[in-house]
Design a protein around this motif. Structure first.
Motif, PDB file in Angstrom:
ATOM      1  N   SER A 280       0.856  -1.189   0.000  1.00 19.90           N
ATOM      2  CA  SER A 280       0.000   0.000   0.000  1.00 19.90           C
ATOM      3  C   SER A 280       0.889   1.234   0.000  1.00 19.90           C
ATOM      4  N   GLY A 281       0.411   2.283  -0.665  1.00 14.05           N
ATOM      5  CA  GLY A 281       1.187   3.522  -0.756  1.00 14.05           C
ATOM      6  C   GLY A 281       0.283   4.723  -0.815  1.00 14.05           C
ATOM      7  N   ARG A 282       0.849   5.845  -1.172  1.00 12.53           N
ATOM      8  CA  ARG A 282       0.119   7.113  -1.196  1.00 12.53           C
ATOM      9  C   ARG A 282      -1.083   7.078  -2.119  1.00 12.53           C
ATOM     10  N   TYR A 283      -0.991   6.302  -3.183  1.00 14.61           N
ATOM     11  CA  TYR A 283      -2.071   6.279  -4.164  1.00 14.61           C
ATOM     12  C   TYR A 283      -2.942   5.038  -4.049  1.00 14.61           C
ATOM     13  N   GLY A 284      -2.820   4.310  -2.937  1.00 15.38           N
ATOM     14  CA  GLY A 284      -3.656   3.135  -2.738  1.00 15.38           C
ATOM     15  C   GLY A 284      -2.856   1.844  -2.813  1.00 15.38           C
ATOM     16  N   TYR A 285      -3.561   0.742  -2.955  1.00 14.52           N
ATOM     17  CA  TYR A 285      -2.925  -0.571  -3.017  1.00 14.52           C
ATOM     18  C   TYR A 285      -2.322  -0.826  -4.400  1.00 14.52           C
ATOM     19  N   PHE A 286      -1.176  -1.518  -4.413  1.00 13.08           N
ATOM     20  CA  PHE A 286      -0.522  -1.866  -5.666  1.00 13.08           C
ATOM     21  C   PHE A 286       0.289  -3.139  -5.448  1.00 13.08           C
ATOM     22  N   VAL A 287       0.819  -3.695  -6.537  1.00 12.35           N
ATOM     23  CA  VAL A 287       1.690  -4.863  -6.434  1.00 12.35           C
ATOM     24  C   VAL A 287       3.060  -4.519  -7.004  1.00 12.35           C
ATOM     25  N   LYS A 288       4.082  -5.046  -6.391  1.00  5.09           N
ATOM     26  CA  LYS A 288       5.462  -4.859  -6.858  1.00  5.09           C
ATOM     27  C   LYS A 288       5.929  -6.163  -7.494  1.00  5.09           C
ATOM     28  N   CYS A 289       6.376  -6.094  -8.721  1.00  8.88           N
ATOM     29  CA  CYS A 289       6.798  -7.281  -9.450  1.00  8.88           C
ATOM     30  C   CYS A 289       8.180  -7.735  -8.969  1.00  8.88           C
ATOM     31  N   GLY A 290       8.278  -9.009  -8.592  1.00 10.08           N
ATOM     32  CA  GLY A 290       9.559  -9.559  -8.150  1.00 10.08           C
ATOM     33  C   GLY A 290      10.500  -9.852  -9.296  1.00 10.08           C
ATOM     34  N   ASN A 291      10.008  -9.783 -10.521  1.00 11.95           N
ATOM     35  CA  ASN A 291      10.834 -10.077 -11.690  1.00 11.95           C
ATOM     36  C   ASN A 291      11.500  -8.822 -12.249  1.00 11.95           C
ATOM     37  N   CYS A 292      10.698  -7.740 -12.407  1.00 12.56           N
ATOM     38  CA  CYS A 292      11.244  -6.516 -13.006  1.00 12.56           C
ATOM     39  C   CYS A 292      11.174  -5.314 -12.072  1.00 12.56           C
ATOM     40  N   THR A 293      10.620  -5.472 -10.871  1.00 19.16           N
ATOM     41  CA  THR A 293      10.489  -4.458  -9.811  1.00 19.16           C
ATOM     42  C   THR A 293       9.503  -3.331 -10.148  1.00 19.16           C
ATOM     43  N   ALA A 294       8.743  -3.453 -11.225  1.00 20.12           N
ATOM     44  CA  ALA A 294       7.763  -2.412 -11.576  1.00 20.12           C
ATOM     45  C   ALA A 294       6.564  -2.472 -10.623  1.00 20.12           C
ATOM     46  N   ASN A 295       5.918  -1.325 -10.411  1.00 25.17           N
ATOM     47  CA  ASN A 295       4.719  -1.247  -9.578  1.00 25.17           C
ATOM     48  C   ASN A 295       3.478  -1.178 -10.461  1.00 25.17           C
ATOM     49  N   THR A 296       2.443  -1.921 -10.094  1.00 24.81           N
ATOM     50  CA  THR A 296       1.190  -1.948 -10.850  1.00 24.81           C
ATOM     51  C   THR A 296       0.031  -1.690  -9.898  1.00 24.81           C
ATOM     52  N   PRO A 297      -0.781  -0.648 -10.127  1.00 24.65           N
ATOM     53  CA  PRO A 297      -1.903  -0.364  -9.215  1.00 24.65           C
ATOM     54  C   PRO A 297      -2.977  -1.442  -9.283  1.00 24.65           C
ATOM     55  N   MET A 298      -3.609  -1.698  -8.137  1.00 21.72           N
ATOM     56  CA  MET A 298      -4.731  -2.638  -8.125  1.00 21.72           C
ATOM     57  C   MET A 298      -6.017  -1.963  -8.615  1.00 21.72           C
ATOM     58  N   LYS A 299      -6.093  -0.654  -8.460  1.00 23.51           N
ATOM     59  CA  LYS A 299      -7.286   0.068  -8.906  1.00 23.51           C
ATOM     60  C   LYS A 299      -7.343   0.079 -10.421  1.00 23.51           C
ATOM     61  N   MET A 300      -8.511  -0.199 -10.958  1.00 25.05           N
ATOM     62  CA  MET A 300      -8.720  -0.261 -12.404  1.00 25.05           C
ATOM     63  C   MET A 300     -10.204  -0.069 -12.684  1.00 25.05           C
ATOM     64  N   PRO A 301     -10.612   0.097 -13.949  1.00 23.29           N
ATOM     65  CA  PRO A 301     -12.045   0.182 -14.258  1.00 23.29           C
ATOM     66  C   PRO A 301     -12.757  -1.116 -13.881  1.00 23.29           C
TER      67      PRO A 301
END
Length: 334
Positions: A280-301
Motif C-alpha cells: 500500500s502507498g500514497r495512491y492506494g494498493y498496488f503490487v510490486k513485481c519480483g521479476n522486473c520491480t515495476a509497480n502496478t496499481p490494483m485500482k482499475m475500471p
C-alpha cells in the motif's frame, strides 16, 4: 493531494442543491491549493461508522502534524453568533435560530478521534520496536466555511468561535495558518530541536489515508473531478448529461450469470502474473513485481460495467475491486 472528491447528489431540492454548491466551492479551493502538495491530503464528503455512531464530514484534511475537519455551511443573508455561542440567520428579512455548525463539526471530530485511537496499533509504529505510539500530541482542529455571499456579523461573536469561522474564498489561507507547515518534511533531526511538534512519517500518513478511504461509506453516486467555484445560483450544480450517461452505463451492467468472477493481476511492464507482492502507498494498493520491480496499481475500471468509479478494498490478506456505480465487488487474484 486530493484523495477523495465530493460525491454528487441528483436531488432537485433547493436546500440540498445549495448545500452541495457550497461544499463544491470549498472543494474547488482545496484542490487549487493542495492538489500537488506532499504534506496535505484532502478528503471531500467522508462518511464512516464507529461504536454505533455515524459521522458525516464535509471536508477532512490529514497533514503531517494532524487533522482538520471543515463543515461547509450554505447561508444566504446574514449570520450572527451571540456570547452564548447561539447562531441566528436572516432569510428574506426574517431572523431565525439555527444549529451551530461549529458544534456539529466538533461532534464529528470526537468520533474521528475515537476511531483513530482505537486503531492506533494498526496505524502507528512502535518506538524502538517496543513502545506503541498513540495519537497523543497530534493536532486536531475543526472550522466552519460559510458561503462567500453571506454577511457575517462578528461584533458579539466569542473569539474562540470567530477564529474558526471563515468564508469559502479564505479557506486555504486559514488552513495554512493552522498547519504551519515547514518548507521540508520533518525527519529524525527535528527530534533534537526545541518545541518539536509530533509528526506522522510519510509511511504512517500513507497508512492513515488508506485507512480513511477504507472506512468511508460510499453512496452509489457520481463523483466529479472538480467543479469551479464560479457557479451561478441559477445554474444546476451537477452535470445532467454526465448523470444521464452514468445512469445508462449502470443500467448496462451484465446479468449476474455473466459477471467476472475474479480479476487476475499482471505486471504492467513484463506482464508476469506471478511473483507479485501486494503493498500500500500514497495512491492506494498496488503490487510490486519480483521479476522486473515495476509497480502496478490494483485500482482499475470495473470489469463488469467499465466504470472508473472504483476503489480497492482489503480484508485481512484478500483484496477486492469495489465498484461504486454497479455496487459489485470482484475478488483480485494475486
Amino acid at each position: 493531494m486530493i484523495l477523495k472528491d465530493k460525491a454528487l447528489s441528483t436531488s432537485n431540492y433547493a436546500k440540498i442543491k445549495a448545500g452541495q454548491k457550497q461544499e463544491l466551492d470549498v472543494a474547488f479551493y482545496l484542490r487549487r491549493a493542495f492538489k500537488d502538495h506532499g504534506q496535505v491530503f484532502v478528503f471531500n464528503d467522508v462518511k464512516f461508522k464507529h461504536n454505533g455512531e455515524t459521522a458525516q464530514i464535509d471536508h477532512l484534511i490529514a497533514y503531517t502534524y494532524g487533522f482538520i475537519l471543515i463543515e461547509s455551511k450554505s447561508i444566504t443573508g446574514e449570520v450572527t453568533i451571540n456570547e452564548h455561542q447561539e447562531w441566528s440567520r436572516s432569510y428574506r428579512g426574517n431572523w431565525q435560530g439555527m444549529p451551530s455548525p461549529i458544534k456539529q463539526v466538533e461532534l464529528q471530530l470526537e468520533l474521528l478521534k475515537s476511531l483513530m485511537r482505537d486503531n492506533a496499533p494498526n496505524l502507528l509504529t512502535k518506538l524502538f520496536g517496543k513502545l506503541q505510539q498513540g495519537f497523543g500530541g497530534r493536532e486536531w482542529h475543526s472550522i466552519c466555511a460559510i458561503s462567500s455571499n453571506a454577511i457575517i456579523n462578528r461584533k458579539n461573536t466569542p473569539k474562540t468561535i470567530e477564529e474558526r469561522l471563515v468564508k469559502s474564498e479564505f479557506i486555504t489561507d486559514k488552513l495554512l495558518e493552522i498547519m504551519k507547515l515547514p518548507a521540508s518534511k520533518p525527519n529524525a533531526l527535528h527530534l533534537f530541536t526545541t518545541n518539536v511538534r509530533p509528526w506522522f512519517s510519510e509511511e504512517t500518513l500513507d497508512r492513515i489515508c488508506q485507512f480513511i478511504l477504507d472506512q468511508n461509506i460510499s453512496p452509489n453516486l457520481q463523483e466529479p473531478s472538480y467543479v469551479p467555484a464560479e457557479i451561478s445560483e441559477s445554474e444546476p450544480v451537477y452535470d445532467e448529461a454526465l448523470i444521464a450517461s452514468e445512469q445508462t452505463n449502470t443500467e448496462q451492467v451484465k446479468p449476474k450469470s455473466d459477471l467476472i468472477k475474479e480479476i487476475t493481476l499482471a505486471c504492467k511492464q513484463c506482464n508476469s502474473a506471478t511473483n507479485l507482492q501486494p503493498l500500500s502507498g500514497r495512491y492506494g494498493y498496488f503490487v510490486k513485481c519480483g521479476n522486473c520491480t515495476a509497480n502496478t496499481p490494483m485500482k482499475m475500471p470495473c470489469p463488469n460495467c467499465s466504470s472508473s468509479n472504483t476503489k480497492t478494498s482489503k480484508r485481512r490478506e484478500s483484496y477486492s475491486l469495489v465498484c461504486k456505480d454497479c455496487e459489485i465487488s470482484t475478488p483480485i487474484k494475486l
